[in-house]
Write a protein that holds these residues in place. Structure first.
Motif, PDB file in Angstrom:
ATOM      1  N   ILE A  79       0.825  -1.218   0.000  1.00 12.78           N
ATOM      2  CA  ILE A  79       0.000   0.000   0.000  1.00 12.78           C
ATOM      3  C   ILE A  79       0.853   1.260   0.000  1.00 12.78           C
ATOM      4  O   ILE A  79       0.594   2.204  -0.760  1.00 12.78           O
ATOM      5  CB  ILE A  79      -0.943   0.002   1.221  1.00 12.78           C
ATOM      6  CG1 ILE A  79      -1.910  -1.182   1.146  1.00 12.78           C
ATOM      7  CG2 ILE A  79      -1.724   1.307   1.292  1.00 12.78           C
ATOM      8  CD1 ILE A  79      -2.796  -1.330   2.356  1.00 12.78           C
ATOM      9  N   ASN A  80       1.895   1.301   0.835  1.00  9.73           N
ATOM     10  CA  ASN A  80       2.713   2.516   0.942  1.00  9.73           C
ATOM     11  C   ASN A  80       3.467   2.810  -0.354  1.00  9.73           C
ATOM     12  O   ASN A  80       3.486   3.952  -0.824  1.00  9.73           O
ATOM     13  CB  ASN A  80       3.706   2.379   2.108  1.00  9.73           C
ATOM     14  CG  ASN A  80       3.012   2.360   3.453  1.00  9.73           C
ATOM     15  OD1 ASN A  80       1.915   2.873   3.605  1.00  9.73           O
ATOM     16  ND2 ASN A  80       3.656   1.746   4.434  1.00  9.73           N
ATOM     17  N   GLU A  81       4.104   1.791  -0.921  1.00  9.96           N
ATOM     18  CA  GLU A  81       4.865   1.998  -2.153  1.00  9.96           C
ATOM     19  C   GLU A  81       3.948   2.371  -3.320  1.00  9.96           C
ATOM     20  O   GLU A  81       4.280   3.243  -4.130  1.00  9.96           O
ATOM     21  CB  GLU A  81       5.660   0.733  -2.499  1.00  9.96           C
ATOM     22  CG  GLU A  81       6.607   0.933  -3.680  1.00  9.96           C
ATOM     23  CD  GLU A  81       7.461  -0.288  -3.964  1.00  9.96           C
ATOM     24  OE1 GLU A  81       8.132  -0.313  -5.020  1.00  9.96           O
ATOM     25  OE2 GLU A  81       7.448  -1.227  -3.134  1.00  9.96           O
ATOM     26  N   VAL A  82       2.790   1.735  -3.383  1.00 10.32           N
ATOM     27  CA  VAL A  82       1.834   2.053  -4.438  1.00 10.32           C
ATOM     28  C   VAL A  82       1.319   3.485  -4.293  1.00 10.32           C
ATOM     29  O   VAL A  82       1.219   4.227  -5.273  1.00 10.32           O
ATOM     30  CB  VAL A  82       0.652   1.058  -4.405  1.00 10.32           C
ATOM     31  CG1 VAL A  82      -0.514   1.580  -5.235  1.00 10.32           C
ATOM     32  CG2 VAL A  82       1.089  -0.299  -4.931  1.00 10.32           C
ATOM     33  N   GLU A  87       1.127   9.028  -6.293  1.00 14.20           N
ATOM     34  CA  GLU A  87       1.262  10.468  -6.042  1.00 14.20           C
ATOM     35  C   GLU A  87       2.278  11.109  -6.980  1.00 14.20           C
ATOM     36  O   GLU A  87       2.184  12.301  -7.294  1.00 14.20           O
ATOM     37  CB  GLU A  87       1.660  10.702  -4.582  1.00 14.20           C
ATOM     38  CG  GLU A  87       0.542  10.378  -3.589  1.00 14.20           C
ATOM     39  CD  GLU A  87       0.995  10.454  -2.149  1.00 14.20           C
ATOM     40  OE1 GLU A  87       2.240  10.491  -1.926  1.00 14.20           O
ATOM     41  OE2 GLU A  87       0.135  10.464  -1.250  1.00 14.20           O
ATOM     42  N   LYS A  88       3.252  10.315  -7.429  1.00 18.25           N
ATOM     43  CA  LYS A  88       4.282  10.817  -8.346  1.00 18.25           C
ATOM     44  C   LYS A  88       3.957  10.497  -9.814  1.00 18.25           C
ATOM     45  O   LYS A  88       4.815  10.650 -10.682  1.00 18.25           O
ATOM     46  CB  LYS A  88       5.635  10.214  -7.977  1.00 18.25           C
ATOM     47  CG  LYS A  88       6.127  10.612  -6.592  1.00 18.25           C
ATOM     48  CD  LYS A  88       7.443   9.919  -6.253  1.00 18.25           C
ATOM     49  CE  LYS A  88       7.924  10.296  -4.870  1.00 18.25           C
ATOM     50  NZ  LYS A  88       9.201   9.600  -4.516  1.00 18.25           N
ATOM     51  N   ASN A  89       2.735  10.021 -10.059  1.00 17.54           N
ATOM     52  CA  ASN A  89       2.294   9.686 -11.423  1.00 17.54           C
ATOM     53  C   ASN A  89       3.168   8.608 -12.069  1.00 17.54           C
ATOM     54  O   ASN A  89       3.475   8.673 -13.257  1.00 17.54           O
ATOM     55  CB  ASN A  89       2.281  10.937 -12.307  1.00 17.54           C
ATOM     56  CG  ASN A  89       1.301  11.988 -11.809  1.00 17.54           C
ATOM     57  OD1 ASN A  89       0.161  11.682 -11.490  1.00 17.54           O
ATOM     58  ND2 ASN A  89       1.753  13.227 -11.730  1.00 17.54           N
ATOM     59  N   GLN A  90       3.549   7.617 -11.279  1.00 21.10           N
ATOM     60  CA  GLN A  90       4.415   6.548 -11.774  1.00 21.10           C
ATOM     61  C   GLN A  90       3.669   5.235 -12.015  1.00 21.10           C
ATOM     62  O   GLN A  90       4.251   4.289 -12.547  1.00 21.10           O
ATOM     63  CB  GLN A  90       5.549   6.296 -10.779  1.00 21.10           C
ATOM     64  CG  GLN A  90       6.493   7.463 -10.600  1.00 21.10           C
ATOM     65  CD  GLN A  90       7.540   7.194  -9.522  1.00 21.10           C
ATOM     66  OE1 GLN A  90       7.397   6.266  -8.732  1.00 21.10           O
ATOM     67  NE2 GLN A  90       8.576   8.008  -9.499  1.00 21.10           N
ATOM     68  N   ILE A  91       2.398   5.165 -11.631  1.00 17.36           N
ATOM     69  CA  ILE A  91       1.646   3.911 -11.718  1.00 17.36           C
ATOM     70  C   ILE A  91       0.616   3.978 -12.844  1.00 17.36           C
ATOM     71  O   ILE A  91      -0.186   4.909 -12.913  1.00 17.36           O
ATOM     72  CB  ILE A  91       0.924   3.598 -10.392  1.00 17.36           C
ATOM     73  CG1 ILE A  91       1.919   3.613  -9.219  1.00 17.36           C
ATOM     74  CG2 ILE A  91       0.227   2.252 -10.474  1.00 17.36           C
ATOM     75  CD1 ILE A  91       3.012   2.587  -9.315  1.00 17.36           C
ATOM     76  N   GLU A  92       0.656   2.980 -13.716  1.00 17.13           N
ATOM     77  CA  GLU A  92      -0.294   2.911 -14.827  1.00 17.13           C
ATOM     78  C   GLU A  92      -1.482   2.018 -14.510  1.00 17.13           C
ATOM     79  O   GLU A  92      -2.615   2.287 -14.923  1.00 17.13           O
ATOM     80  CB  GLU A  92       0.412   2.379 -16.072  1.00 17.13           C
ATOM     81  CG  GLU A  92      -0.482   2.277 -17.292  1.00 17.13           C
ATOM     82  CD  GLU A  92       0.248   1.779 -18.519  1.00 17.13           C
ATOM     83  OE1 GLU A  92      -0.387   1.660 -19.575  1.00 17.13           O
ATOM     84  OE2 GLU A  92       1.466   1.495 -18.420  1.00 17.13           O
ATOM     85  N   VAL A 115      -7.962  10.765  -9.681  1.00 19.05           N
ATOM     86  CA  VAL A 115      -7.211  12.018  -9.825  1.00 19.05           C
ATOM     87  C   VAL A 115      -5.990  11.816 -10.715  1.00 19.05           C
ATOM     88  O   VAL A 115      -5.653  12.660 -11.549  1.00 19.05           O
ATOM     89  CB  VAL A 115      -6.789  12.545  -8.439  1.00 19.05           C
ATOM     90  CG1 VAL A 115      -5.840  13.732  -8.578  1.00 19.05           C
ATOM     91  CG2 VAL A 115      -8.015  12.949  -7.630  1.00 19.05           C
ATOM     92  N   LYS A 116      -5.330  10.672 -10.556  1.00 20.30           N
ATOM     93  CA  LYS A 116      -4.102  10.394 -11.303  1.00 20.30           C
ATOM     94  C   LYS A 116      -4.360   9.643 -12.612  1.00 20.30           C
ATOM     95  O   LYS A 116      -3.411   9.270 -13.298  1.00 20.30           O
ATOM     96  CB  LYS A 116      -3.136   9.579 -10.429  1.00 20.30           C
ATOM     97  CG  LYS A 116      -2.711  10.303  -9.163  1.00 20.30           C
ATOM     98  CD  LYS A 116      -1.982  11.598  -9.487  1.00 20.30           C
ATOM     99  CE  LYS A 116      -1.505  12.288  -8.221  1.00 20.30           C
ATOM    100  NZ  LYS A 116      -0.777  13.546  -8.524  1.00 20.30           N
ATOM    101  N   ASN A 117      -5.636   9.425 -12.924  1.00 17.34           N
ATOM    102  CA  ASN A 117      -6.011   8.741 -14.163  1.00 17.34           C
ATOM    103  C   ASN A 117      -5.317   7.379 -14.282  1.00 17.34           C
ATOM    104  O   ASN A 117      -4.740   7.034 -15.308  1.00 17.34           O
ATOM    105  CB  ASN A 117      -5.670   9.614 -15.379  1.00 17.34           C
ATOM    106  CG  ASN A 117      -6.353   9.120 -16.645  1.00 17.34           C
ATOM    107  OD1 ASN A 117      -7.416   8.507 -16.588  1.00 17.34           O
ATOM    108  ND2 ASN A 117      -5.745   9.374 -17.788  1.00 17.34           N
ATOM    109  N   PHE A 144       1.692  -1.408 -11.366  1.00 18.69           N
ATOM    110  CA  PHE A 144       2.567  -1.573 -12.525  1.00 18.69           C
ATOM    111  C   PHE A 144       3.035  -0.185 -12.957  1.00 18.69           C
ATOM    112  O   PHE A 144       2.224   0.672 -13.324  1.00 18.69           O
ATOM    113  CB  PHE A 144       1.826  -2.273 -13.665  1.00 18.69           C
ATOM    114  CG  PHE A 144       1.495  -3.709 -13.380  1.00 18.69           C
ATOM    115  CD1 PHE A 144       2.318  -4.721 -13.840  1.00 18.69           C
ATOM    116  CD2 PHE A 144       0.380  -4.051 -12.621  1.00 18.69           C
ATOM    117  CE1 PHE A 144       2.030  -6.057 -13.575  1.00 18.69           C
ATOM    118  CE2 PHE A 144       0.078  -5.373 -12.345  1.00 18.69           C
ATOM    119  CZ  PHE A 144       0.905  -6.383 -12.820  1.00 18.69           C
ATOM    120  N   LYS A 145       4.336   0.026 -12.912  1.00 14.85           N
ATOM    121  CA  LYS A 145       4.901   1.350 -13.158  1.00 14.85           C
ATOM    122  C   LYS A 145       4.934   1.696 -14.645  1.00 14.85           C
ATOM    123  O   LYS A 145       4.875   0.825 -15.515  1.00 14.85           O
ATOM    124  CB  LYS A 145       6.317   1.440 -12.574  1.00 14.85           C
ATOM    125  CG  LYS A 145       6.367   1.249 -11.069  1.00 14.85           C
ATOM    126  CD  LYS A 145       7.791   1.359 -10.555  1.00 14.85           C
ATOM    127  CE  LYS A 145       7.853   1.146  -9.050  1.00 14.85           C
ATOM    128  NZ  LYS A 145       9.238   1.226  -8.536  1.00 14.85           N
TER     129      LYS A 145
END
Length: 212
Positions: A79-82, A87-92, A115-117, A144-145
């Motif tokens: 949960i924390n890493e995700v 928040e940094k827009n790194q997850i697709e 919010v991050k789409n 998944f980054k």
């Protein structure tokens, strides 16, 4: 004496404590995924992640080891890493396990994904399927980054899951429905607050009369 003390104790009424609670007026729920679709997704997911199992042979080629490490860098586990990755827009793509934790621990990921789409999906038995492949005890959230390391290593899997599962939609975050929906939610919350305050005042006035 003792009889008088007993009458005094019996005459006393239990004090009623009023506890106020802040409740969100918004409904946060994961979209429903059909059981057959969940099974297909989990099967495809397990097959794609089996390549990440620890390599037991010491004679394994170095290129295969590096490829496995690169694929692991494409993932955000927990949960924390995700959350940090989103928040940094790194997850697709985000996958959440419905069987592992109470929904309270992952509810914040619902609006965050909007919010991050980020395409987000909640599945039963995700942890049971994925954790052995990652050689860890459990997986509550898996991300998944975007373009990390071997950017195309999970491309087919990501596209498959996106195609098969519904996207998270929150009516109060949609521009065309937000004003009216938010107004109704706020009015509902304000009504609950007024009712709680009214009950608290009524109880206090009743206690005051009884004490006098």
């Amino acid at each position: 004496g003792v009889p008088g003390l007993c009458k005094m104790i019996e005459g006393r009424k239990a004090k009623i404590t009023v506890k106020h609670r802040l409740e969100s007026p918004y409904q946060l729920t994961w979209p429903t995924v059909e059981k057959s679709v969940q099974e297909d997704v989990l099967q495809r997911l397990q097959k794609s992640l089996e390549v990440l199992l620890p390599l037991k042979s010491k004679e394994t080629e170095r290129e295969l080891v590096e490829s496995t490490k690169a694929k692991k860098r494409c993932l955000a586990v927990g949960i924390n890493e995700v959350t940090r990755g989103m928040e940094k827009n790194q997850i697709e793509l985000l996958l959440v396990c419905l069987s592992e934790e109470p929904t309270l621990f992952t509810q914040h990921l619902i609006p965050l994904s909007c919010v991050k789409n980020c395409h987000a999906v909640a599945l039963d038995n995700l942890s049971k399927t994925v954790a052995p492949c990652l050689n860890i005890k459990r997986v509550t959230a898996l991300g998944f980054k975007i373009g990390q390391g071997d950017g195309a290593c999970f491309r087919d899997l990501i596209d498959f899951i996106k195609e098969k599962t519904p996207k998270v939609r929150l009516k109060w975050m949609e521009s065309n429905a937000e004003p009216e929906y938010v107004k109704l939610c706020v009015e509902k919350y304000e009504f609950k607050g007024r009712e709680a305050r009214r009950r608290g005042i009524k109880r206090r006035s009743t206690d005051a009369k009884n004490s006098s």
